[in-house]
Scaffold this active site. Structure first.
Site, PDB file in Angstrom:
ATOM      1  N   LYS A   1       0.904  -1.186  -0.154  1.00 52.86           N
ATOM      2  CA  LYS A   1       0.065   0.043   0.027  1.00 52.86           C
ATOM      3  C   LYS A   1       0.797   1.336  -0.042  1.00 52.86           C
ATOM      4  CE  LYS A   1      -3.504  -2.547   0.172  1.00 52.86           C
ATOM      5  NZ  LYS A   1      -3.319  -3.316  -0.663  1.00 52.86           N
TER       6      LYS A   1
ATOM      7  N   HIS B   1     -16.266  -4.254   6.388  1.00 58.25           N
ATOM      8  CA  HIS B   1     -15.375  -4.319   5.090  1.00 58.25           C
ATOM      9  C   HIS B   1     -15.920  -5.399   4.083  1.00 58.25           C
ATOM     10  CE1 HIS B   1     -12.809  -1.596   6.826  1.00 58.25           C
ATOM     11  NE2 HIS B   1     -12.707  -2.292   7.870  1.00 58.25           N
TER      12      HIS B   1
ATOM     13  N   ARG C   1      -7.763  -8.044  -9.333  1.00 58.50           N
ATOM     14  CA  ARG C   1      -8.562  -9.079  -9.580  1.00 58.50           C
ATOM     15  C   ARG C   1      -9.862  -8.758 -10.441  1.00 58.50           C
ATOM     16  NH1 ARG C   1      -9.231  -7.629  -4.330  1.00 58.50           N
ATOM     17  NH2 ARG C   1     -11.295  -7.292  -4.002  1.00 58.50           N
TER      18      ARG C   1
HETATM   19  C1  MV4 Z   1      -9.540   4.635   4.975  1.00 55.85           C
HETATM   20  C2  MV4 Z   1     -10.597   5.289   5.379  1.00 55.85           C
HETATM   21  C3  MV4 Z   1     -10.734   6.391   6.036  1.00 55.85           C
HETATM   22  N1  MV4 Z   1      -9.659   7.019   6.023  1.00 55.85           N
HETATM   23  N2  MV4 Z   1      -8.382   5.488   5.250  1.00 55.85           N
HETATM   24  C4  MV4 Z   1     -11.122   0.094   3.968  1.00 55.85           C
HETATM   25  C5  MV4 Z   1     -10.541  -1.109   3.532  1.00 55.85           C
HETATM   26  C6  MV4 Z   1      -9.437  -0.511   2.629  1.00 55.85           C
HETATM   27  N3  MV4 Z   1      -9.985  -0.466   1.504  1.00 55.85           N
HETATM   28  C7  MV4 Z   1      -9.064   0.910   3.008  1.00 55.85           C
HETATM   29  N4  MV4 Z   1     -10.666   1.375   3.944  1.00 55.85           N
HETATM   30  C8  MV4 Z   1     -10.522   2.735   4.385  1.00 55.85           C
HETATM   31  N5  MV4 Z   1      -9.488   3.302   4.253  1.00 55.85           N
HETATM   32  C9  MV4 Z   1      -8.456   6.786   5.547  1.00 55.85           C
HETATM   33  N6  MV4 Z   1      -7.307   7.343   5.838  1.00 55.85           N
HETATM   34  C10 MV4 Z   1     -11.841   4.376   5.264  1.00 55.85           C
HETATM   35  C11 MV4 Z   1     -11.922   3.125   4.715  1.00 55.85           C
HETATM   36  C12 MV4 Z   1     -13.083   2.382   4.526  1.00 55.85           C
HETATM   37  C13 MV4 Z   1     -13.849   1.871   5.570  1.00 55.85           C
HETATM   38  C14 MV4 Z   1     -13.219   2.065   6.866  1.00 55.85           C
HETATM   39  C15 MV4 Z   1     -13.750   1.789   7.996  1.00 55.85           C
HETATM   40  C16 MV4 Z   1     -14.979   0.795   7.566  1.00 55.85           C
HETATM   41  C17 MV4 Z   1     -15.510   0.674   6.618  1.00 55.85           C
HETATM   42  C18 MV4 Z   1     -14.956   1.184   5.459  1.00 55.85           C
HETATM   43  C19 MV4 Z   1     -15.184   1.048   3.984  1.00 55.85           C
HETATM   44  C20 MV4 Z   1     -14.826   1.363   2.992  1.00 55.85           C
HETATM   45  C21 MV4 Z   1     -13.538   2.145   3.329  1.00 55.85           C
END
Ligand code: MV4
Length: 500
Positions: free
Chosen positions: A116, A235, A292
C-alpha cells in the site's frame, strides 16, 4: 487465443469464467476439493481435477496442486477468479516460472499494488490525490507523532501489506497513538506476516467508489466508469451500484482519468480496479488497486455492455484491446446484492447446510450469477457467498423497485440467508435517497435487524412438498391437488405464528 484454461476457483465466479471461456471456444478445466465433489461449477467444465481436501489451505490455496493439475491437463493459462490465490504474488510468479499464463497482472505489478505504501508513492508521482500521511512505513514513534500533528487528528494507522480493512485503526488523539501503533504492528505481523505500518489522515464519512480499468500489453487503457461500494458490513461489500449517486459527470471524468493514470503508472495489465475514497466535500483520494476481477463486476457489464471476463482473457492472450474510451458509455442503472449463506438473526454466522428448495428470480433486466442448485450442500469451509442478484433498469428508482421486487422472488430454503436483510437495506429511505456513506450499516444497524416476522407457511410447505415428495401423496388422494398453484404463488394468503 488459449485452447485450454484451468479455472482455479469454485462457486459462482468459476461458472462465470467458464461461460466466458465457452463463448471464446476455450476448453475448461475445473478443480475441486473433497467436499466440492458435487459442486455446480464442475458441471460447466470440460474436465475436472481433484486438488485436495476440503480445507482451502489443502485445495484452493494449494499452489503446487493447482499447477500440477494445469500441467497434467495441458492448460496454457490459469484464471484465479477472486479470493483464494487471485492476488497472490507467489502464485503468479509460480505460474510464470512454469510457463503457464496467469490471467491477471504480472507478479511484479501484483507485488507493487499489494504494497500500500509503495502504491501510494507510485500514484503520488502522477499527481493523483493520495490521503495526506506518511510516504514510508516506520517504527519511529516520533515520525508517527510528527505526521499526525501535521495532518491533524483523527488519523488512521494501516498495515502496508494489509487490505480490505484488516490492520486498520483510527486514533483520535496523541495519548492513544503509541499504544495503537504497538497493537497495529502486532496485528499486521500476525495477519500478513509483515509488521510494516504507516499513518494517514482519517477521512471521516467517506464513500467508497471504485473505477474499473482494462489495460492491454500495448499500452491501450480504458476505464469503464465507477461502482459505488459504500454499503459494506465489516469491510464486506453487500450492495453495489453504478452509476454512483454521488458523482456528477465532471467528477466522473476526473476520477476515470485518475484511475487510468494509476494503472499506467503501476504498469498494470488486464482487468484492475482503482479504489477511491470520496469525502463529504467531493474531494477524492486514491486508496488502493484491486488486482482481480471483482465480485461486483456484473453491474459494470450491465451498464456498459462490455464482458469484462472476456476482455481480461483476451488481454492475457496478448490480444489488442479493441475498445476505445469514447466507445464506452454508461447506459441505465444497475444494482447488485450479494446473497450469502449467513444468519442475520444470529450475528451473521455462516449457515452451511443443504438447500432444500431454490427458486431464483427471472425476468427483464434480471441477472443471477449463481453457484448453487436445489439439493446441493453449502460447505462451511469457504466464503459463504451463494450468488449475486443483479438488476438493470433505465434509472436508479426503477432499479431499486426491480431489485426489491426480485429479492422477494428469491427463495432459498434449508439454510439461512441474508435476503431479508438486503431487502430492508434496499427499501430504506437512506438508500433510496442515495445519500449514504461507508458508515451506513453501522448507523442503521438497529433498523436493519429482522423484526420477529411471521414465518410464511407457504414457504415451509413448499420446501417440504418439494423435498419430501408430499405432492405425490396429494396426487394419490386427489389429482386436483397437483393442479393447485404452488403454495408460494398463494403467498400472502398463508400465515403462521412465529416459531420462536
Ligand atoms: C480509510 C478510510 C478512511 N480514512 N483510510 C477500508 C478498507 C481499505 N479498502 C481501506 N479502507 C478505508 N481506508 C483513511 N485514511 C476508510 C476506509 C473504509 C472503511 C473504513 C472503515 C469501515 C468501513 C470502510 C469501508 C470502506 C472504506
Amino acid at each position: 487465443m488459449f485452447k485450454k484454461i484451468l479455472i482455479a476457483n469454485r462457486g459462482e465466479i468459476a461458472i462465470r469464467v467458464a461461460k466466458a471461456c465457452k463463448e471464446l471456444g476455450i476448453s475448461t478445466v475445473g478443480v475441486y476439493s473433497t467436499i466440492d465433489k458435487k459442486s455446480l461449477h464442475l458441471r460447466f467444465m470440460d474436465e475436472t481435477v481433484w486438488i485436495g481436501d476440503s480445507p482451502a489451505i489443502s485445495s484452493y490455496l494449494n499452489i503446487e496442486a493447482i499447477l500440477e493439475a494445469a500441467k497434467k491437463t495441458k492448460a496454457e493459462a490459469i484464471h484465479p477468479g477472486y479470493g483464494f490465490l487471485a492476488e497472490n504474488e507467489k502464485f503468479a510468479k509460480a505460474c510464470e516460472d512454469a510457463g503457464i499464463i496467469f490471467i491477471g497482472p504480472s507478479s511484479k505489478a501484483l507485488s507493487l499494488v499489494g504494497d500500500k505504501v509503495a502504491s501510494r508513492n507510485t500514484v503520488k508521482k502522477v499527481d493523483v490525490p493520495i490521503i495526506p500521511g506518511m510516504h514510508m512505513t516506520s517504527t519511529d514513534i516520533s515520525l508517527f507523532k510528527k505526521t499526525a500533528e501535521k495532518t491533524g487528528y483523527p488519523v488512521m494507522i494501516k498495515a502496508s501489506m494489509g487490505g480490505g480493512g484488516k490492520g486498520m485503526r483510527v486514533v483520535h488523539n496523541e495519548k492513544d497513538l503509541e499504544k495503537s501503533i504497538a497493537i497495529s504492528q502486532r496485528e499486521a505481523l500476525s495477519s500478513f506476516g509483515d509488521d510494516s505500518i504507516y499513518l494517514e489522515k482519517y477521512i471521516e464519512e467517506p464513500r467508497h467508489i471504485e473505477f474499473q480499468v482494462l489495460r492491454d500489453n500495448y499500452g491501450n487503457c480504458v476505464h469503464l466508469f465507477e461502482r459505488e461500494c459504500s454499503i459494506q458490513r465489516r469491510h464486506q461489500k453487500i450492495i453495489e451500484e453504478t452509476p454512483s449517486p454521488a458523482l456528477n459527470d465532471e467528477l466522473r471524468i476526473e476520477m476515470g482519468e485518475a484511475a487510468k493514470k494509476v494503472i499506467e503508472a503501476s504498469d498494470y495489465t488486464t482487468a484492475g480496479t482503482v479504489e477511491f475514497l470520496l469525502d463529504k466535500n467531493k474531494k477524492f483520494y486514491f486508496l488502493e488497486v484491486n488486482a482481480r476481477i471483482q465480485v461486483e463486476h456484473p453491474i459494470t457489464e450491465m451498464v456498459t455492455g462490455v464482458d469484462l471476463v472476456r476482455e481480461q482473457i483476451k488481454i492475457a492472450a496478448c490480444e489488442k484491446l479493441l475498445l476505445s474510451q469514447d466507445q464506452i458509455k454508461q447506459n441505465g442503472h444497475a444494482i447488485e446484492t450479494r446473497i450469502y449463506a449467513e444468519d442475520p438473526d444470529n450475528n451473521f454466522v455462516p449457515s452451511p447446510g443443504k438447500i432444500l428448495f431454490l427458486s431464483e428470480p427471472k425476468g427483464p433486466g434480471i441477472r443471477v450469477d449463481s453457484g448453487i442448485y436445489q439439493g446441493c450442500n453449502i460447505p462451511p469451509h469457504y466464503d459463504p457467498i451463494l450468488s449475486k442478484l443483479i438488476v438493470w433498469s433505465e434509472n436508479r428508482n426503477m432499479s431499486i423497485v426491480r431489485i426489491s421486487e426480485n429479492l422477494k422472488e428469491y427463495i432459498i430454503l434449508g439454510i439461512k440467508t441474508n435476503i431479508g436483510y438486503l431487502k430492508r437495506i434496499i427499501d430504506s429511505k437512506n438508500f433510496a435517497s442515495g445519500d449514504y456513506d461507508t458508515h451506513f450499516i453501522d448507523e442503521h444497524e438497529e433498523s436493519l435487524l429482522p423484526k420477529q416476522e411471521k414465518l410464511n407457511i407457504a414457504l415451509i410447505a413448499g420446501a417440504l412438498n418439494k423435498s419430501l415428495g408430499i405432492s405425490k401423496r396429494a396426487k394419490e388422494y386427489d389429482s386436483q391437488y397437483s393442479q393447485m398453484t404452488t403454495p408460494w404463488q398463494e403467498i400472502g394468503k398463508w400465515e403462521i405464528c412465529s416459531l420462536s
